[in-house]
Structures are given as C-alpha cells and as structure tokens.
Design a protein around this motif. Structure first.
Motif, PDB file in Angstrom:
ATOM      1  N   VAL A 250      32.851  51.349  49.148  1.00 28.05           N
ATOM      2  CA  VAL A 250      33.091  50.229  50.068  1.00 28.05           C
ATOM      3  C   VAL A 250      34.140  49.268  49.532  1.00 28.05           C
ATOM      4  O   VAL A 250      34.744  48.507  50.298  1.00 28.05           O
ATOM      5  N   PHE A 251      34.368  49.269  48.222  1.00 29.38           N
ATOM      6  CA  PHE A 251      35.316  48.325  47.631  1.00 29.38           C
ATOM      7  C   PHE A 251      36.743  48.864  47.587  1.00 29.38           C
ATOM      8  O   PHE A 251      37.678  48.119  47.286  1.00 29.38           O
ATOM      9  N   ALA A 252      36.933  50.154  47.846  1.00 34.01           N
ATOM     10  CA  ALA A 252      38.251  50.765  47.654  1.00 34.01           C
ATOM     11  C   ALA A 252      39.325  50.102  48.509  1.00 34.01           C
ATOM     12  O   ALA A 252      40.380  49.695  47.999  1.00 34.01           O
ATOM     13  N   GLU A 253      39.095  49.997  49.802  1.00 32.66           N
ATOM     14  CA  GLU A 253      40.119  49.415  50.674  1.00 32.66           C
ATOM     15  C   GLU A 253      40.377  47.935  50.391  1.00 32.66           C
ATOM     16  O   GLU A 253      41.539  47.519  50.297  1.00 32.66           O
ATOM     17  N   PRO A 254      39.329  47.099  50.249  1.00 34.29           N
ATOM     18  CA  PRO A 254      39.595  45.690  49.944  1.00 34.29           C
ATOM     19  C   PRO A 254      40.368  45.483  48.645  1.00 34.29           C
ATOM     20  O   PRO A 254      41.285  44.659  48.582  1.00 34.29           O
ATOM     21  N   VAL A 255      40.001  46.230  47.597  1.00 36.16           N
ATOM     22  CA  VAL A 255      40.696  46.068  46.317  1.00 36.16           C
ATOM     23  C   VAL A 255      42.128  46.584  46.427  1.00 36.16           C
ATOM     24  O   VAL A 255      43.063  45.976  45.900  1.00 36.16           O
ATOM     25  N   ALA A 256      42.310  47.698  47.118  1.00 38.90           N
ATOM     26  CA  ALA A 256      43.652  48.241  47.283  1.00 38.90           C
ATOM     27  C   ALA A 256      44.556  47.257  48.030  1.00 38.90           C
ATOM     28  O   ALA A 256      45.729  47.083  47.668  1.00 38.90           O
ATOM     29  N   GLU A 257      44.021  46.605  49.055  1.00 43.62           N
ATOM     30  CA  GLU A 257      44.831  45.646  49.809  1.00 43.62           C
ATOM     31  C   GLU A 257      45.255  44.463  48.938  1.00 43.62           C
ATOM     32  O   GLU A 257      46.408  44.022  48.995  1.00 43.62           O
TER      33      GLU A 257
ATOM     34  N   ALA B 185      56.335  45.597  36.976  1.00 42.98           N
ATOM     35  CA  ALA B 185      55.217  44.828  37.522  1.00 42.98           C
ATOM     36  C   ALA B 185      53.934  45.611  37.276  1.00 42.98           C
ATOM     37  O   ALA B 185      53.760  46.717  37.798  1.00 42.98           O
ATOM     38  N   PHE B 186      53.044  45.037  36.474  1.00 47.24           N
ATOM     39  CA  PHE B 186      51.817  45.705  36.033  1.00 47.24           C
ATOM     40  C   PHE B 186      50.633  45.053  36.729  1.00 47.24           C
ATOM     41  O   PHE B 186      50.399  43.852  36.576  1.00 47.24           O
ATOM     42  N   VAL B 187      49.866  45.829  37.505  1.00 49.58           N
ATOM     43  CA  VAL B 187      48.766  45.295  38.299  1.00 49.58           C
ATOM     44  C   VAL B 187      47.463  45.933  37.847  1.00 49.58           C
ATOM     45  O   VAL B 187      47.269  47.144  37.969  1.00 49.58           O
ATOM     46  N   LEU B 188      46.560  45.109  37.317  1.00 50.40           N
ATOM     47  CA  LEU B 188      45.269  45.577  36.784  1.00 50.40           C
ATOM     48  C   LEU B 188      44.169  45.274  37.795  1.00 50.40           C
ATOM     49  O   LEU B 188      43.888  44.114  38.089  1.00 50.40           O
ATOM     50  N   LEU B 189      43.525  46.336  38.308  1.00 48.51           N
ATOM     51  CA  LEU B 189      42.551  46.172  39.385  1.00 48.51           C
ATOM     52  C   LEU B 189      41.157  46.680  39.049  1.00 48.51           C
ATOM     53  O   LEU B 189      40.190  46.289  39.708  1.00 48.51           O
TER      54      LEU B 189
ATOM     55  N   ILE C 233      57.543  42.304  30.734  1.00 44.05           N
ATOM     56  CA  ILE C 233      56.960  42.709  32.013  1.00 44.05           C
ATOM     57  C   ILE C 233      56.396  41.472  32.707  1.00 44.05           C
ATOM     58  O   ILE C 233      56.293  40.397  32.111  1.00 44.05           O
ATOM     59  N   VAL C 234      56.048  41.647  33.977  1.00 48.17           N
ATOM     60  CA  VAL C 234      55.238  40.661  34.696  1.00 48.17           C
ATOM     61  C   VAL C 234      53.935  41.358  35.045  1.00 48.17           C
ATOM     62  O   VAL C 234      53.866  42.592  35.088  1.00 48.17           O
ATOM     63  N   ALA C 235      52.885  40.583  35.269  1.00 40.58           N
ATOM     64  CA  ALA C 235      51.579  41.210  35.453  1.00 40.58           C
ATOM     65  C   ALA C 235      50.724  40.422  36.424  1.00 40.58           C
ATOM     66  O   ALA C 235      50.938  39.230  36.673  1.00 40.58           O
ATOM     67  N   ALA C 236      49.724  41.122  36.957  1.00 42.56           N
ATOM     68  CA  ALA C 236      48.705  40.519  37.810  1.00 42.56           C
ATOM     69  C   ALA C 236      47.380  41.174  37.470  1.00 42.56           C
ATOM     70  O   ALA C 236      47.328  42.360  37.142  1.00 42.56           O
ATOM     71  N   SER C 237      46.314  40.396  37.528  1.00 42.18           N
ATOM     72  CA  SER C 237      44.996  40.966  37.245  1.00 42.18           C
ATOM     73  C   SER C 237      43.921  40.279  38.068  1.00 42.18           C
ATOM     74  O   SER C 237      43.933  39.060  38.242  1.00 42.18           O
ATOM     75  N   ASP C 238      42.974  41.106  38.534  1.00 43.46           N
ATOM     76  CA  ASP C 238      41.782  40.592  39.216  1.00 43.46           C
ATOM     77  C   ASP C 238      40.585  40.614  38.286  1.00 43.46           C
ATOM     78  O   ASP C 238      39.512  40.145  38.658  1.00 43.46           O
TER      79      ASP C 238
ATOM     80  N   ALA D 117      40.295  35.770  40.576  1.00 44.31           N
ATOM     81  CA  ALA D 117      38.997  35.662  39.905  1.00 44.31           C
ATOM     82  C   ALA D 117      38.004  36.740  40.362  1.00 44.31           C
ATOM     83  O   ALA D 117      36.977  36.453  40.978  1.00 44.31           O
ATOM     84  N   HIS D 118      38.313  37.998  40.048  1.00 40.83           N
ATOM     85  CA  HIS D 118      37.439  39.135  40.364  1.00 40.83           C
ATOM     86  C   HIS D 118      36.912  39.042  41.804  1.00 40.83           C
ATOM     87  O   HIS D 118      35.702  39.158  42.038  1.00 40.83           O
ATOM     88  N   ARG D 119      37.827  38.842  42.721  1.00 36.26           N
ATOM     89  CA  ARG D 119      37.451  38.648  44.114  1.00 36.26           C
ATOM     90  C   ARG D 119      38.023  39.724  45.036  1.00 36.26           C
ATOM     91  O   ARG D 119      37.823  39.681  46.252  1.00 36.26           O
ATOM     92  N   ALA D 120      38.692  40.717  44.468  1.00 36.21           N
ATOM     93  CA  ALA D 120      39.387  41.702  45.292  1.00 36.21           C
ATOM     94  C   ALA D 120      38.457  42.443  46.239  1.00 36.21           C
ATOM     95  O   ALA D 120      38.789  42.677  47.401  1.00 36.21           O
ATOM     96  N   GLY D 121      37.285  42.833  45.745  1.00 38.45           N
ATOM     97  CA  GLY D 121      36.391  43.624  46.588  1.00 38.45           C
ATOM     98  C   GLY D 121      35.270  42.850  47.231  1.00 38.45           C
ATOM     99  O   GLY D 121      34.533  43.396  48.067  1.00 38.45           O
ATOM    100  N   ALA D 122      35.118  41.580  46.845  1.00 36.99           N
ATOM    101  CA  ALA D 122      33.931  40.811  47.248  1.00 36.99           C
ATOM    102  C   ALA D 122      34.055  40.241  48.652  1.00 36.99           C
ATOM    103  O   ALA D 122      34.020  39.034  48.859  1.00 36.99           O
ATOM    104  N   LEU D 123      34.205  41.108  49.635  1.00 35.44           N
ATOM    105  CA  LEU D 123      34.253  40.724  51.034  1.00 35.44           C
ATOM    106  C   LEU D 123      32.912  41.041  51.693  1.00 35.44           C
ATOM    107  O   LEU D 123      32.312  42.085  51.408  1.00 35.44           O
ATOM    108  N   ASP D 124      32.482  40.178  52.580  1.00 35.51           N
ATOM    109  CA  ASP D 124      31.193  40.407  53.233  1.00 35.51           C
ATOM    110  C   ASP D 124      31.172  41.730  53.988  1.00 35.51           C
ATOM    111  O   ASP D 124      30.168  42.436  53.978  1.00 35.51           O
ATOM    112  N   ILE D 125      32.291  42.085  54.596  1.00 36.50           N
ATOM    113  CA  ILE D 125      32.326  43.339  55.350  1.00 36.50           C
ATOM    114  C   ILE D 125      32.107  44.533  54.430  1.00 36.50           C
ATOM    115  O   ILE D 125      31.480  45.528  54.810  1.00 36.50           O
TER     116      ILE D 125
END
Length: 343
Positions: free
Chosen positions: A107-114, A239-243, A263-268, A291-299
C-alpha cells in the motif's frame, strides 16, 4: 451463527490501530465476521490458553516465542500491518506448519514513489529554495534562477532495489523517458528487462546516473553499504534520493558528500527518528528533508483493511492469500528494518 462459532482474531497492530487501517464500514464488517481479541504485542503471549488455541489470525507483528506458537493450534496467518518483517518469531516453524506470514507494505509503494519523484524534480529545479527566496524578496528571475537546473526527462536514472516500491517508481518514470538502470542482487535479469529497465551492477548505477533512487530494504548483507566510496563514484551533481531506510547508507558519509558540493540529496528517512533538533542535516544546504511522511497517507492505511479482509476471506475458503505479500523462507531472516515509531 453464534459469536462463539466465528473465527477468532488476535488484534495487536501497534503502531497501527484498527481505526487507522479500516474504514468504518470495513471495521463493521470485520467485527461482524470475526471474534476479535484486542491486546498489545507484548500481551499476546499472556492471553488465555483457550484464546491462543482458537486464534485463526493475528493482526500485527508481536514477538512470538516457540512456546507461544505451540499454543496457537489453529493459526493460519499473521498479517503484519506495520510492514517491516522483524526477526521476532520462529519463521522456520511457521513455514513448516504452513502458516502464512504476510505484509501489507504494497500500500505504501505508490505514495512513496510519488514523493520520491517530487523530491527528484525539486533537486533538479530547486523549487523549495526558490520559493523560500521569493518569500524573502531575494528571488532570481528567469535564467538567473536556473544556474543549476536540469531536466529529469531523458536523464540517466539509477534505482537500487526493485521491489514493490522500485516498480512503482519505474512506472512513474516511464513518462519522463529516462534511461533507467537497476541494481537488485535478489532478482534475475529477465525480471528487470520485462519491466523495461536495464540490469546493471552497483558500480554502473553509481557512476552512470544523473539521478539515483535508493529503495532497497535493509538486510543483513547491505547495512551501510553505500558509504564514502560509493558517493565518490557518483557523477558530480548527482541527485541522490533515499526513500527506503537510512540503514542502507553511511549517513555521515552522505552528509559529507553533500557538504562538499559533490552531490545533492533528499531523504524521507533518517538514522534516528524523530531526529535530534541539533542534528547537522537539518541545516545542510543541498539536502532536501522530509519527516518519514512519504507513505503515511490515510488512503494507504485504509487499503490495508481491504487487503486484510480479502485475504482472510480467501483463507477462510481454503485458498492462499493473494493481496498481501508473503514472507519468503529464504529471505525473511535477512531483513533488518527497524519498526516505525509513529503512524
């Protein structure tokens, strides 16, 4: 059917709650079809012997000893709704008895990917910093504000890990016509090719990518495997993105590479959550934070309820679970992800 004839479910879903993962109609259906004994993860072992003997399902990831498992005579499936597989139960015995252990992490795959895609676009176009400069009256107009900007479209992209999250991310990237290389030592090349990506070594992903997405789970083999040497092999400006989990990187080395301007970076995700207020990553230029919020959607949480109810229905009818992802005998003991502290 009397209540006593209904299948019994032990509910210990912390850090989730039943109200979080079920809509009101779903929860009503759940309570109609099953007898539910609610407890804490630690309380499962203390339940009355008759309750343990009758339990058909467990919702949660409670620690289960061999002694407790012996009492769970009717157990058919453990639904891990936290989604990290912890080494806190005798998996070999569970598998030997034909008891399913499944997670609802899909269930978290799509929200985190977005959110990962949004982070990559921000690193490419400097959206957040440009907005902050505008608010302060320090904005740069037109080309002056695009000195480091670039396109994601047509870029060389590397993905480390290609489970549910990696595949969801790849589906989003197809619209950007990226040239995508994937490193995943647990998958044969044919699966990657079938998904339209190029199988690659870790070195190829690190050294030949403009954007790198890390979506690999933490295992006994890869903790901290992306260190100073890995960051040094990346193209300048990558661009390094840690998910997935911070445990796969040497976080100090990551910050040092960003601080140097390489490099530049982003992390959840971060080594400790919540992060200390004085942690240097909070003020590090070139580092985008979430703040570790990528997948934490009510849907997403509510989709868990659908998965659990549908798989319980299948198992009740003598069929295997199909919606949730089953733990595999060969890999479950290698997982090292830490549980989340919050919903």
């Amino acid at each position: 059917m009397s209540d006593k004839a209904l299948p019994l479910v032990i509910s210990a879903p912390e850090p989730r709650t039943l109200d979080l993962i079920f809509t009101p109609p779903q929860l009503a259906l759940f309570r109609k079809k099953y007898r539910i004994v609610e407890t804490t993860p630690e309380g499962v072992a203390e339940l009355q012997p008759q309750v343990l003997a009758e339990a058909r399902y467990i919702i949660g990831q409670p620690p289960i000893s061999a002694e407790t498992l012996e009492k769970l005579k009717a157990l058919r499936c453990i639904f891990n709704v936290e989604t990290n597989l912890l080494n806190n139960m005798p998996y070999e015995t569970l598998f030997a008895r034909g008891i399913h252990v499944v997670t609802t992490g899909l269930v978290f795959a799509e929200p985190v990917a977005e959110l990962g895609l949004a982070m990559a676009l921000n690193l490419a176009r400097n959206i957040v910093d440009a907005d902050l400069a505008f608010r302060q009256g320090k904005e740069l107009w037109g080309g002056d504000g695009n000195q480091t900007a670039r396109l994601l479209s047509g870029a060389d992209v590397g993905i480390i890990g290609f489970g549910d999250l990696g595949r969801a991310l790849n589906r989003l990237l197809t619209g950007f016509r990226t040239r995508t290389k994937v490193y995943d030592p647990w998958l044969p090349p044919s699966i990657l090719i079938d998904n339209g990506v190029e199988p690659a070594s870790l070195d190829e992903v690190l050294s030949q990518s403009d954007f790198i997405f890390v979506v690999a789970s933490v295992t006994s083999e890869n903790q901290g495997f992306l260190g100073a040497d890995a960051f040094a092999r990346m193209r300048k400006g990558t661009a390094f993105v840690l998910l997935s989990r911070a445990g796969v990187v040497d976080f100090e080395a990551l910050m040092a590479s960003v601080k140097s301007g390489h490099i530049v970076a982003a992390s959840d995700v971060f080594p400790e959550e919540p992060l200390a207020l004085e942690h240097p990553v909070r003020t590090l230029p070139g580092f985008l934070r979430s703040a570790h919020r990528a997948g934490a959607l009510d849907i997403a949480f509510k989709r868990m309820g659908d998965m659990v109810l549908e798989d319980m229905d299948l198992i009740d009818r003598g069929l295997p679970p199909l919606r949730s992802k089953r733990a595999e005998r060969e890999t479950v003991s290698r997982m090292r992800s830490k549980p989340v502290d919050r919903n």
